[in-house]
Write an enzyme that holds these catalytic residues in place. Structure first.
Site, PDB file in Angstrom:
ATOM      1  N   CYS A 143      77.684  43.873  42.213  1.00  0.00           N
ATOM      2  CA  CYS A 143      77.914  45.212  42.776  1.00  0.00           C
ATOM      3  C   CYS A 143      79.276  45.272  43.455  1.00  0.00           C
ATOM      4  CB  CYS A 143      76.812  45.564  43.775  1.00  0.00           C
ATOM      5  SG  CYS A 143      77.009  47.210  44.479  1.00  0.00           S
ATOM      6  N   CYS A 146      79.344  47.492  46.595  1.00  0.00           N
ATOM      7  CA  CYS A 146      78.759  46.875  47.794  1.00  0.00           C
ATOM      8  C   CYS A 146      79.672  45.791  48.353  1.00  0.00           C
ATOM      9  CB  CYS A 146      77.418  46.208  47.493  1.00  0.00           C
ATOM     10  SG  CYS A 146      76.383  47.008  46.298  1.00  0.00           S
ATOM     11  N   ASP A 147      80.215  44.969  47.483  1.00  0.00           N
ATOM     12  CA  ASP A 147      80.830  43.716  47.945  1.00  0.00           C
ATOM     13  C   ASP A 147      82.344  43.652  47.804  1.00  0.00           C
ATOM     14  OD1 ASP A 147      78.224  42.775  48.349  1.00  0.00           O
ATOM     15  OD2 ASP A 147      78.069  42.032  46.307  1.00  0.00           O
TER      16      ASP A 147
END
Ligand code: NAP
Length: 320
Positions: A143, A146-147
């Protein structure tokens, strides 16, 4: 283990990510006394955020929050208002009877209404070095949104595997942090929509490695190299890399619903009119029905919607 005696409840919520817990918060505050199956053997209760580190895009946490901590807080909030949380996996449902029958490995319930919030899992590849206990979550993730902003990825060459909209979108997103982003695609043609592909292809920091796969991930404490194999020539090349992102699609956790509720061909649950499925008093929310946005905040939003839909429909039926 013996099954507990089945009781009939107003609402069973299946799943414990942002969608399930949010549905539980709203439903418990509406005095529906929901029962929530949070999972057990199928993966960590709390869903995909349990395997994420810093969550920096969830509103209300300007300094960011660790994924597991955020889900713990969701869970505590659901419990605070009286949600009965059951640590068990639902293995089957029978929607041909009413009240609906929800069967877990060790528990079962009859339910006047059901909210399905079982989420989806990002697909991953079993590449040497990319697995749990290797570089998974130490430079390998599924992701980018997200990261991607984590310090370990800044100023590094990053690799994204896939050729669909997710891959080109995530590659474009990662250009904010990376020195260069390589999309590694197994074919010589993208699956992504033209407009999104063009955005990535025209970006000076994005390069596509056609007909290629990643065969190895290596490094020290975090990822430092990947090995790319050209499928046409068979040549393998070791390249410096700060991160590897899988963007090869998601699988919704809906296999246990086949034949019970209408699903799209790709397995996602069909909803209409808010979060309603084809069955009366059965709702779906979060990533199990959303293959487009797939964010914790959108999952939480649809969880709220499902609880409100259930509350209204139960009242309209005189079942609350
Ligand atoms: P997808 O369209 O299914 O694409 C998956 C990609 O991963 C494909 O290019 C596929 O290669 C590749 N792939 C699959 N398995 C692989 C494997 N084992 N090894 C190597 N490569 C593999 O998935 P997605 O990109 O996540 O998109 C899913 C849906 O969400 C789509 O409908 C998409 O339009 C939508 N979406 C929309 C947006 C947006 O509009 N902003 C953003 C993201 C996603 P092949 O091409 O060779 O099959």
């Amino acid at each position: 283990m013996t099954k507990h005696k089945a009781e009939t409840v107003n609402l069973v919520i299946i799943g414990s990510g942002p969608a399930g817990y949010t549905a539980a918060i709203y439903a418990s505050r509406a005095n529906l006394f929901p029962v929530l199956y949070e999972g057990f053997f199928s993966g960590p209760a709390g869903g995909q955020l349990m395997t994420t580190t810093d969550v920096e895009n969830f509103p209300g946490f300007p300094e960011g929050i660790m994924g597991p901590k955020l889900m713990d807080q969701f869970r505590n909030q659901a419990a605070r208002f009286g949600t009965k949380i059951i640590s068990d996996d639902v293995v089957s449902v029978d929607f041909s009877v009413y009240p609906y029958h929800v069967v877990g490995k060790n528990h079962e319930h009859y339910a006047k209404s059901v909210i399905i919030a079982t989420g989806a899992n990002a697909k991953r590849l079993e590449i040497p070095g990319a697995n749990e206990g290797e570089f998974w979550q130490r430079g390998v993730t599924a992701c980018a949104v997200c990261d991607g902003a984590m310090p370990i990825f800044r100023g590094k060459d990053l690799y994204v595997i896939g050729g669909g909209d997710s891959a080109v979108e995530e590659a474009t997103y990662l250009t904010k942090f990376a020195s260069k982003v390589f999309i590694v695609h197994r074919r010589d043609e993208l699956r992504a929509s033209k407009i999104m592909a063009e955005r990535a292809l025209s970006h000076p920091k994005v390069e596509i490695l056609w007909d290629s796969v990643v065969t190895k991930v290596d490094g020290g404490h975090v990822v430092e190299h990947v090995v790319i194999k050209n499928l046409k020539t068979g040549v393998e090349t070791k390249k410096p890399a700060g991160g590897l992102f899988f963007a090869i699609g998601h699988t919704p956790n809906t296999a246990f619903l086949k034949g019970q509720v209408d699903l799209h061909d790709n397995g996602y649950i069909k909803v209409r009119d808010g979060t309603r499925t084809n069955l009366k008093l059965v709702y779906a929310c979060g990533d199990a029905m959303d293959h487009v946005y797939r964010q914790a905040i959108t999952a939480a939003g649809t969880g709220c919607m499902a609880a409100l839909d259930a509350e209204r429909d139960l009242a309209a039926e005189g079942l609350d």
